[in-house]
Design an enzyme around this catalytic site. Structure first.
Site, PDB file in Angstrom:
ATOM      1  N   LYS A 116       0.833  -1.216   0.000  1.00 33.99           N
ATOM      2  CA  LYS A 116       0.000   0.000   0.000  1.00 33.99           C
ATOM      3  C   LYS A 116       0.865   1.264   0.000  1.00 33.99           C
ATOM      4  O   LYS A 116       0.604   2.187  -0.753  1.00 33.99           O
ATOM      5  CB  LYS A 116      -0.906   0.046   1.255  1.00 33.99           C
ATOM      6  N   ARG A 122      11.935  -5.489   4.571  1.00 36.30           N
ATOM      7  CA  ARG A 122      11.645  -4.099   4.203  1.00 36.30           C
ATOM      8  C   ARG A 122      12.581  -3.156   4.961  1.00 36.30           C
ATOM      9  O   ARG A 122      12.916  -3.392   6.114  1.00 36.30           O
ATOM     10  CB  ARG A 122      10.204  -3.785   4.587  1.00 36.30           C
ATOM     11  N   ARG A 177       0.320  -8.574  13.661  1.00 30.67           N
ATOM     12  CA  ARG A 177      -0.345  -7.594  12.776  1.00 30.67           C
ATOM     13  C   ARG A 177      -1.250  -8.300  11.768  1.00 30.67           C
ATOM     14  O   ARG A 177      -2.329  -7.801  11.426  1.00 30.67           O
ATOM     15  CB  ARG A 177       0.715  -6.746  12.046  1.00 30.67           C
ATOM     16  N   ARG A 208      11.865  -0.889  10.580  1.00 32.81           N
ATOM     17  CA  ARG A 208      10.828  -0.514  11.557  1.00 32.81           C
ATOM     18  C   ARG A 208      10.807  -1.496  12.726  1.00 32.81           C
ATOM     19  O   ARG A 208      10.973  -2.699  12.531  1.00 32.81           O
ATOM     20  CB  ARG A 208       9.453  -0.517  10.874  1.00 32.81           C
TER      21      ARG A 208
HETATM   22  P1  AMP Z   1       1.405   0.908   8.755  1.00 27.50           P
HETATM   23  O1  AMP Z   1       2.516   1.894   8.600  1.00 27.50           O
HETATM   24  O2  AMP Z   1       0.220   1.201   7.886  1.00 27.50           O
HETATM   25  O3  AMP Z   1       1.883  -0.522   8.643  1.00 27.50           O
HETATM   26  O4  AMP Z   1       0.873   1.078  10.268  1.00 27.50           O
HETATM   27  C1  AMP Z   1       1.742   0.824  11.359  1.00 27.50           C
HETATM   28  C2  AMP Z   1       0.941   0.746  12.644  1.00 27.50           C
HETATM   29  O5  AMP Z   1       0.299   1.999  12.884  1.00 27.50           O
HETATM   30  C3  AMP Z   1      -0.187  -0.276  12.692  1.00 27.50           C
HETATM   31  O6  AMP Z   1       0.264  -1.586  12.985  1.00 27.50           O
HETATM   32  C4  AMP Z   1      -1.049   0.304  13.806  1.00 27.50           C
HETATM   33  O7  AMP Z   1      -0.473   0.065  15.086  1.00 27.50           O
HETATM   34  C5  AMP Z   1      -0.950   1.795  13.525  1.00 27.50           C
HETATM   35  N1  AMP Z   1      -2.032   2.247  12.595  1.00 27.50           N
HETATM   36  C6  AMP Z   1      -1.899   2.608  11.307  1.00 27.50           C
HETATM   37  N2  AMP Z   1      -3.091   2.937  10.775  1.00 27.50           N
HETATM   38  C7  AMP Z   1      -4.007   2.769  11.764  1.00 27.50           C
HETATM   39  C8  AMP Z   1      -5.424   2.911  11.841  1.00 27.50           C
HETATM   40  N3  AMP Z   1      -6.163   3.305  10.801  1.00 27.50           N
HETATM   41  N4  AMP Z   1      -6.023   2.618  13.020  1.00 27.50           N
HETATM   42  C9  AMP Z   1      -5.312   2.245  14.094  1.00 27.50           C
HETATM   43  N5  AMP Z   1      -3.981   2.057  14.096  1.00 27.50           N
HETATM   44  C10 AMP Z   1      -3.321   2.324  12.932  1.00 27.50           C
END
Ligand code: AMP
Length: 211
Positions: free
Chosen positions: A13, A122, A165, A154
């Site tokens: 994404k 990554r 996750r 990360r």
């Molecule tokens: P990402 O960078 O999209 O993989 O998001 C990393 C982390 O941020 C996720 O595992 C959640 O802990 C938090 N996060 C991202 N987007 C959301 C969301 N819409 N709602 C709640 N937590 C989020």
């Protein structure tokens, strides 16, 4: 053009929304990036979020919804935007629906067996660009092609956290697909393919949306 990219962690994404953002000159809004910026600033919100993110859990709706509302007020969002990582729960989709009607939600579906390697290999740049050690390596190892900063892994990209996750994704996020399918805005793309193939499929869908 108001769209959301949907899919499990590691679906691509972030990579795709940045490519599409350049092509269509609309901002890519990554909830994860917004949260990581708070973590870097060391705010109270950032500290609360980091503990949950490191556990692979979702950050509370009250936090992410306020952050998104604020971000969408930016004048750069007037011509549209791409959401990456929002909504991630039915409750978030319901609230979003009250203030934004999405034109398309594009689901990148990827087989579970590919996701772990995509995530654990990554590497990120603080500027937001993501690399993959095998599929999308930087030109100079460990350094961002765009800004020259040092790449990092990360904290939540370890195998242990990825498994958590993925569980959160299947229990809390995947049901959101039905929400948008019923509204007739859901489109599917095979996210197992290469970055270039997925980008091509995405552009075809976006070009076909009513202007
Ligand atoms: P990402 O960078 O999209 O993989 O998001 C990393 C982390 O941020 C996720 O595992 C959640 O802990 C938090 N996060 C991202 N987007 C959301 C969301 N819409 N709602 C709640 N937590 C989020």
């Amino acid at each position: 053009m108001k769209i959301a990219l949907f899919g499990p962690p590691g679906a691509g994404k972030g990579t795709q929304s940045k490519l599409i953002s350049e092509k269509f000159s609309i901002p890519s809004i990554s909830m994860g990036d917004l949260l990581r910026a708070e973590v870097r600033k060391g705010t109270a919100l950032g500290k609360e979020a980091k503990a949950l993110m490191d556990e692979g859990q979702l950050v509370p709706d009250s936090v992410v919804i306020d952050m998104l509302r604020d971000r969408l007020q930016g004048s750069d969002c007037d011509g549209g935007f791409i959401l990456d990582g929002f909504p991630r729960a039915i409750s978030q989709a319901n609230v979003l629906d009250e203030f934004v009607k999405l034109d398309a939600v594009i689901n990148l579906s990827v087989d579970d067996r590919f996701l772990i390697q995509r995530i654990t290999d990554r590497r990120m740049c603080p500027c937001g660009v993501a690399y993959h050690l095998v599929f999308n390596p930087p030109i100079r190892p460990g350094v961002c092609d765009d800004c020259g900063e040092k790449l990092y892994q990360r904290d939540d990209d370890t195998e242990e956290t990825v498994l958590k996750r993925l569980k959160v994704y299947s229990e809390q996020t995947k049901p959101v697909l039905e929400f948008y399918r019923k509204r007739g805005v859901l489109r599917d793309i095979d996210g197992n393919k290469s970055i270039a193939c997925i980008r091509h499929a995405l552009i075809e869908i976006l070009d076909s949306l009513p202007q």
